[in-house]
Design an enzyme around this catalytic site. Sequence first.
Site, PDB file in Angstrom:
ATOM      1  N   ARG A  29      61.998  43.961  -2.973  1.00  0.00           N
ATOM      2  CA  ARG A  29      62.552  43.094  -1.924  1.00  0.00           C
ATOM      3  C   ARG A  29      63.916  43.586  -1.441  1.00  0.00           C
ATOM      4  NH1 ARG A  29      60.884  37.411  -1.599  1.00  0.00           N
ATOM      5  NH2 ARG A  29      58.711  37.374  -2.206  1.00  0.00           N
ATOM      6  N   ARG A  33      66.967  38.560   2.649  1.00  0.00           N
ATOM      7  CA  ARG A  33      68.014  37.614   3.058  1.00  0.00           C
ATOM      8  C   ARG A  33      69.393  37.875   2.480  1.00  0.00           C
ATOM      9  NH1 ARG A  33      64.237  32.494   1.973  1.00  0.00           N
ATOM     10  NH2 ARG A  33      63.803  33.927   0.273  1.00  0.00           N
ATOM     11  N   ARG A  42      66.060  38.156  11.481  1.00  0.00           N
ATOM     12  CA  ARG A  42      65.159  37.050  11.136  1.00  0.00           C
ATOM     13  C   ARG A  42      65.341  35.864  12.086  1.00  0.00           C
ATOM     14  NH1 ARG A  42      62.236  33.773  10.725  1.00  0.00           N
ATOM     15  NH2 ARG A  42      61.332  32.620   8.982  1.00  0.00           N
ATOM     16  N   ASP A  79      54.369  41.555   3.818  1.00  0.00           N
ATOM     17  CA  ASP A  79      54.226  40.582   2.731  1.00  0.00           C
ATOM     18  C   ASP A  79      52.828  40.711   2.153  1.00  0.00           C
ATOM     19  OD1 ASP A  79      55.834  38.093   1.639  1.00  0.00           O
ATOM     20  OD2 ASP A  79      53.714  37.571   1.640  1.00  0.00           O
ATOM     21  N   TYR A 155      47.315  32.161  -4.088  1.00  0.00           N
ATOM     22  CA  TYR A 155      47.861  31.519  -2.871  1.00  0.00           C
ATOM     23  C   TYR A 155      46.736  31.015  -1.971  1.00  0.00           C
ATOM     24  CZ  TYR A 155      52.444  33.345  -4.147  1.00  0.00           C
ATOM     25  OH  TYR A 155      53.612  33.606  -4.809  1.00  0.00           O
TER      26      TYR A 155
END
Length: 349
Positions: A29, A33, A42, A79, A155
Site C-alpha cells: 500500500r 492516504r 483522490r 484493488d 468480501y
Amino acid sequence: MSATPSPQSTLLQALNGQAGAPPPMWLMRQAGRYLPEYREVRAKVPSFLDLCLTPELAVEVTLQPLRRFAFDAGIVFSDILVVPYALGQSVAFVEGEGPKLDPVRDGAAIAKLDETGADGRLAPVYETVARVVAELPKDVPLIGFCGAPWTVATYMVEGSGSKDQASARALAYREPETFQRLIDILVEASARYLLGQVRAGCRVLQIFDSWAGSLPEDQFERWCIVCTKAIVDRVKAQSPDVPIIGFPRGSGPLAERYAQETGVDAIGCDTSLPLAWIRDRLQSRLPVQGNLDPVLLATGGPALETRVKTILETLGQGPFIFNLGHGILPETPIENVERLISLVKGGPA
Ligand code: CP3
C-alpha cells in the site's frame, strides 16, 4: 535510449535467490492516504473505484511514492476487489466504511457472474500498467497483483469486510460445492487478470491472501493452498519467468506448507511470524518478504530503529525483500518512511 546497460533490479535478484546488502524494499500500500499528493488526486474523483479504473489518475498515484522514496519496485494502483467488479458484482467503496458489495451467497447469484466480460472491464488496469512501465527506470519493476480467491470470496459472500469472515466460512462448510464453484470462477478470473498485467509489462506478481489466517488446516489446504497453486500453475504455464510472491497473512505455522506446496517463488510474511522461524523454516527454501509492524512504522522513534536492525540482522543473510507485515497505515508520518529507508539502505543517521 541509453547506450549503457541498465542496472539489474535488486528485487528480481532477491526473487532469484540472491542475498543483497542492502536488501531491496517496497511497502505494501505504498500509494495511499498517508501521502498528501494521493489525497489531492483522490479528492478529484467521486469514488475509489473510479481512481482504480481511470488510467491517467491511477498512473499518477502509482508513481507518487516512487518520486518521493527510493523504493525498488512499484505496485500497480488498483484493488483486489476490481475482480468481483469485473465479474459484474456491484462494488462500492463507502467513505469511512470500506467496501460494500451485493452479496453472492447462493448458486443463483454465482451463476449470474459474468466471466466473459471480465477481461474487458479490467482493460483500464492493463492500460495503467503499460503507461507506468513506460515511465519507470528499467531497474524498478512494476508488481502486478490480485487477491487470492479465498480472500476475495470473503468480501463477495459477506458483501463487505468482516471481522472473522464467518459468512464465507459458513458457506464453505454448509455448501462446499456451491462455494467451490465461486472459487473456480475466481481462480480463472484471477489467473487471467495476472496474465493480463504481465502482458502489459509487470515483471513481478503478488497474490494477497489477507484472510488466510481465518481458516483451520483442512480448509486452509482446500481454499488457500489448492487455489493458489491452481493460479500459480496457470500463470507459470504462460509466463514461467515472472516470479510470484504469495502473502498468506495470518497463516502462522501453515505458512510452511503454503511455501512448499503452492509453487510461489517467494513468501510474504506478516508481522506475527517470528523472525528466526521465518529464517529457519521459510528462507531456507525460498526468498522471504516482510515483516515490519505497520503500527511501529507509524509510531517511529527508537523502537523502530531497534526492530529494523533486528529484522536486517536475522533475515539479511539470505534472499530477502524488506517490507511491512501488512499495508502502510494512513496516519504514517512521511518522515518515518524516510527514516525507514535510510535505516534499511544505510543513509544518513
Ligand atoms: O499497495 C499499493 O500501493 C497498491 C494498491 C492497493 C490497494 N489495495 C489500494 C487501496 C493494494 C495492493 C490493495 C490490496 C487490498 N485491497 C487488499 C489486500 C491487502 C490488505 O490490505 O490486506 C484488501 C483486503 C483490499 C480491500 C480493500 N480496499 C479494503 C478493505 C479497503 C478499505 C479499507 C481502507 O483502507 O480504506 C480498500 C480501499 C483501498 N485500497 C484504499 C487504497 C489506497 C483506500 C481507499 C481510499 O483512498 O479512499
